[in-house]
Design a protein around this motif. Sequence first.
Motif, PDB file in Angstrom:
ATOM      1  N   TYR A   1      -0.336   4.516  -1.826  1.00  0.00           N
ATOM      2  CA  TYR A   1      -1.469   5.174  -1.163  1.00  0.00           C
ATOM      3  C   TYR A   1      -1.007   5.891   0.108  1.00  0.00           C
ATOM      4  O   TYR A   1      -1.536   6.957   0.450  1.00  0.00           O
TER       5      TYR A   1
ATOM      6  N   LYS B   1       0.825  -1.216   0.000  1.00  0.00           N
ATOM      7  CA  LYS B   1       0.000   0.000   0.000  1.00  0.00           C
ATOM      8  C   LYS B   1       0.860   1.267   0.000  1.00  0.00           C
ATOM      9  O   LYS B   1       0.334   2.363   0.231  1.00  0.00           O
TER      10      LYS B   1
ATOM     11  N   VAL C   1       0.560   9.269  -0.808  1.00  0.00           N
ATOM     12  CA  VAL C   1      -0.485  10.262  -1.087  1.00  0.00           C
ATOM     13  C   VAL C   1      -1.152  10.705   0.213  1.00  0.00           C
ATOM     14  O   VAL C   1      -1.392  11.907   0.438  1.00  0.00           O
ATOM     15  N   ALA C   2      -1.439   9.737   1.105  1.00  0.00           N
ATOM     16  CA  ALA C   2      -2.076  10.065   2.384  1.00  0.00           C
ATOM     17  C   ALA C   2      -1.176  10.955   3.239  1.00  0.00           C
ATOM     18  O   ALA C   2      -1.672  11.837   3.948  1.00  0.00           O
TER      19      ALA C   2
END
Length: 247
Positions: free
Chosen positions: A193, A190, A196-197
């Motif tokens: 992601y 992950k 980006v988070a």
Amino acid sequence: MTDSQPLISHLIELRNRLLKAIGCVALVFLSLAYFAQDIYQWLAAPLLDALPENATMIATDVASPFFAPFKLTLVVAFFVAIPYVLYQVWGFIAPGLYKKEKKLIAPLLLSSTVLFYAGVAFAYYIVFPLAFAFFSSVAPDGVIMNTDINSYLNFVLKIFFAFGLSFEIPVAIVLMCWTGMTSANSLRAKRPYVVVAAFVMGMLLTPPDVISQILLAIPMWILFELGVIIGGLYAGNDTAETEQAAE
């Protein structure tokens, strides 16, 4: 009646430990109260160094010059007392933990304290000089940057807590891996992601400027990678111990 006795004793112990923690914070505050003005001057140094010549900080509220330094001193007292506060937390939960759990929780409490301090130090020594220099340089012509001392205090406290909490990412990841909520391999998958988070969280937790957002997002990403490595090691050790016990 017998069943209620353990609950009452736990509540009494919780109350006593809370009182000890509050008493420690109060004692540190009283010890630092005399230096409240000096502490605020130290906090304001990054901004004052970035202000243009002849620019100063101001107080728009009559009581701000008195209350702002003491408000800061109270927060500093809590920061200083965090190790003792966590010691009281540990003393309350330790009797109910297994030996294996104690081996994990004790290092996590220590590392969470160190990481929180590291986040605050990173914000003060790295983020503030860069961010304030940027703010000062982009001020429109004819606009003098005279910051209110109370607004400045609220601003830096938000940054301190944002960076302090964000630096706890490795601890959170280790706990999730250890409890089986996730695994190091799953977190690695992950990674895009998470990156980006991290930038989204940097945008939400910091003021609306690119510098502080990036300076929060990048450490969060690095700390995520560190947490994945340590979480994988903890999970591996736990699996090895389980297999050894089964044999």
